[in-house]
Design an enzyme around this catalytic site. Structure first.
Site, PDB file in Angstrom:
ATOM      1  N   GLY A 100       0.876  -1.179   0.047  1.00 19.82           N
ATOM      2  CA  GLY A 100      -0.127  -0.143   0.007  1.00 19.82           C
ATOM      3  C   GLY A 100       0.945   1.226   0.090  1.00 19.82           C
ATOM      4  O   GLY A 100       0.189   2.283  -0.139  1.00 19.82           O
ATOM      5  N   ASP A 101       2.114   1.066   0.120  1.00 21.12           N
ATOM      6  CA  ASP A 101       3.191   2.207   0.182  1.00 21.12           C
ATOM      7  C   ASP A 101       4.345   1.892  -0.958  1.00 21.12           C
ATOM      8  O   ASP A 101       4.305   0.885  -1.518  1.00 21.12           O
ATOM      9  CB  ASP A 101       3.345   2.706   1.509  1.00 21.12           C
ATOM     10  CG  ASP A 101       3.642   4.368   1.503  1.00 21.12           C
ATOM     11  OD1 ASP A 101       4.326   4.745   0.509  1.00 21.12           O
ATOM     12  OD2 ASP A 101       2.903   4.988   2.506  1.00 21.12           O
TER      13      ASP A 101
END
Ligand SMILES: *[C@@H]1O[C@H](CO)[C@@H](O)[C@H](O)[C@H]1NC(C)=O
Ligand SMILES: *[C@@H]1O[C@H](CO)[C@@H](O)[C@H](O)[C@H]1NC(C)=O
Ligand SMILES: *[C@@H]1O[C@H](CO)[C@@H](O)[C@H](O)[C@H]1NC(C)=O
Ligand SMILES: *[C@@H]1O[C@H](CO)[C@@H](O)[C@H](O)[C@H]1NC(C)=O
Ligand SMILES: *[C@@H]1O[C@H](CO)[C@@H](O)[C@H](O)[C@H]1NC(C)=O
Ligand SMILES: *[C@@H]1O[C@H](CO)[C@@H](O)[C@H](O)[C@H]1NC(C)=O
Ligand SMILES: *[C@@H]1O[C@H](CO)[C@@H](O)[C@H](O)[C@H]1NC(C)=O
Length: 471
Positions: free
Chosen positions: A254-255
């Site tokens: 997610g990052d």
């Protein structure tokens, strides 16, 4: 040689090998399986988490067992070191601390499950180069696997799993219910000679691997997975680290898949320890809302001599993104990348000079970052929305950019402004589509530069260590 002599020799050899590799605690019998694994060091002593009361049922807490095991094994650090084997099973645990001359070895079906009980996560001091917790002004939870002031540590296995079970942390973080910074999965500080390899890492509460103030680090053969909408689940974040090799990793996150950092604003400037001499190769990254490789945004101690080669990004926001802003100070210089294959990207090239996010209002807006010597070549991308968004800082031009041999195919109905450039300076060569006026086409004999020497970490040969068998 006679058969009798041969079998006598064989028996002696078997007896010797049994004696030598007997667990130091002695209850479990440990011997070699005849297979081997690759590590910076092999260990003389072996024990199993079961020797220390460990229960692999997925329900019993093994926090005490890990603490006991590692305290016990730390006693043989000076006598050839030790390895702690985690056998097949589900081993629930809170945070535990590593020791030196130590290997944590996860067998194939071993799963270390992070406890979701907050009382199993002690609070640790804030990082001096951050001045506060990254998520919250208060302190921070210890990572699941933590180490400080260590030398010669290996975390490896035969594709065993460490599952951070991060979901409840993500929910609380999003709801603003946490006063402390979420735990990382693995954090190692002030240490040297580290290896993390051949593991599957899942669902960290926040960043997965955070080596900080450390050097001589090999990270290899990891599969790292978190939902693409999970908050701040960066893959590997070397922070004020030097001589680091990250290779053959697959990250869905997610990052940022990899984020190279070096401290935050005035705290990072004061600490002043750069991240340098780092190679990232053969990464495959999927990260729809972040970068395959980020430099920053915390870069106040400086980032230099970074080598990035033969990587793949799929459905990722950008390939390499430089993130900085006024107040950061520091530098990002001598960055080299060659060979990047991409499919479905928002941006191929991205530099952001206006990244906000400050630790507190006391940062110095006159602390300007120096961005200089950024060299990229051999990039191929398809289904791209924007070729480049390169925003330098007014009065602080990002200089010495060289981009060559790039072929970008755009998605259907492409955006008109493909290269959006401000406050940057450099050249391009053989780049499709044609770059902005600030990066004029120049006839280059070859490509943009890439170092020809090896980093010291690339010269390290791993040893073949016998895979322990636990009964
Ligand atoms: C720790 O190791 C020693 C041998 O070095 C052993 O005698 C002792 O029983 C072990 N302690 C525990 C709690 O297992
Ligand atoms: C690990 O070590 C740190 C720093 O020495 C300490 O603050 C923390 O409580 C220790 N964690 C555990 C689980 O003992
Ligand atoms: C760890 O090393 C750092 C930097 O050298 C030092 O400041 C700190 O006191 C050390 N901590 C421990 C627990 O030895
Ligand atoms: C471990 O997993 C990786 C990635 O799935 C795979 O390429 C590798 O062959 C596996 N290794 C072993 C020893 O199973
Ligand atoms: C966090 O801090 C606030 C304000 O200081 C307090 O009301 C709240 O109870 C704290 N939450 C937790 C989980 O400790
Ligand atoms: C191209 O990218 C868009 C997102 O910009 C995505 O929705 C679409 O599925 C991609 N097409 C292909 C063929 O990969
Ligand atoms: C180009 O970049 C600037 C920032 O430098 C931004 O404000 C602008 O919206 C961008 N233009 C387009 C068309 O994306």
């Amino acid at each position: 040689m006679s058969m009798a002599k041969l079998s006598a020799l064989f028996l002696a050899a078997v007896a010797a090998s049994l004696l030598c590799s007997w667990g130091i605690e002695g209850r479990t019998s440990v011997r070699s399986s005849g297979k081997s694994y690759q590590a910076i060091s092999c260990r003389k002593h072996t024990a199993s988490i079961k020797d220390f009361g460990g229960v692999g049922d997925g329900k019993t807490s093994n926090t005490k067992a890990f603490a006991l095991a590692i305290a016990n094994l730390s006693k043989v650090a000076a006598d050839g070191g030790s390895q702690l084997v985690v056998p097949a099973g589900k081993w629930l645990t809170g945070s535990f601390n590593l020791t030196s001359y130590f290997t944590l070895y996860l067998e194939k079906d071993a799963v270390i499950l992070a406890s979701q009980d907050e009382s199993e996560w002690p609070q640790v001091e804030i990082l001096p180069s951050y001045g506060r917790g990254r998520d919250a002004p208060g302190g921070r939870y210890s990572s699941l696997i933590f180490g400080t002031n260590l030398t010669d540590v290996v975390i490896t296995g035969n594709n065993g799993t460490i599952d951070g079970q991060g979901q409840p942390w993500w929910v609380k973080f999003r709801a603003g219910e946490l006063n402390l910074t979420r735990p990382y999965l693995i954090e190692i500080m002030y240490s040297e000679n580290l290896q993390i390899s051949n593991l599957i890492l899942l669902d960290s509460p926040s960043w997965f691997i955070h080596p900080i103030y450390s050097k001589n680090i090999i990270i290899q053969g990891l599969t790292i997975k978190a939902p693409v909408d999970s908050p701040n689940t960066d893959g590997v974040d070397p922070d004020s680290c030097s001589n680091v090799k990250i290779e053959d990793c697959y990250v869905v996150s997610g990052d940022d898949c990899i984020a190279i950092k070096s401290g935050w604003d005035q705290y990072g400037i004061k600490f002043g320890l750069p991240s340098e001499h780092i190679v990232v190769r053969r990464l495959t990254c999927v990260s729809p809302s972040s970068a395959a490789i980020a430099l920053g945004s915390e870069m106040s101690g400086g980032i230099q001599d970074i080598r990035i080669e033969d990587n793949v990004a799929i459905n990722t926001e950008s390939a390499i993104r430089i993130k900085t802003g006024l107040g950061r100070g520091g530098f990002v210089k001598n960055i080299f990348a060659r060979g990047f294959t991409m499919d479905t990207m928002k941006y191929v090239f991205w530099m952001t000079g206006s990244y906000g996010s400050h630790p507190d209002p006391f940062f110095d807006p006159k602390a300007i970052p120096i961005i200089e010597g950024i060299n990229y070549h051999g990039f191929a991308a398809k289904n791209v929305t924007y070729s480049a968004r390169l925003d330098g800082i007014e009065g602080d031009v990002f200089k010495g950019i060289c981009i060559s041999s790039v072929k970008i195919s755009l998605k259907k109905k492409p955006k008109k402004l493909q290269w959006n450039c401000t406050d940057i300076e450099g050249i391009t060569s053989r780049v499709i589509p044609t770059a902005c006026d600030l990066l004029p086409e120049k006839e280059l004999a070859g490509d943009c530069p890439y170092p020809t020497d090896l980093l010291p970490i690339e010269e390290i040969k791993l040893n073949s260590c016998p895979v322990p068998l636990i009964f």
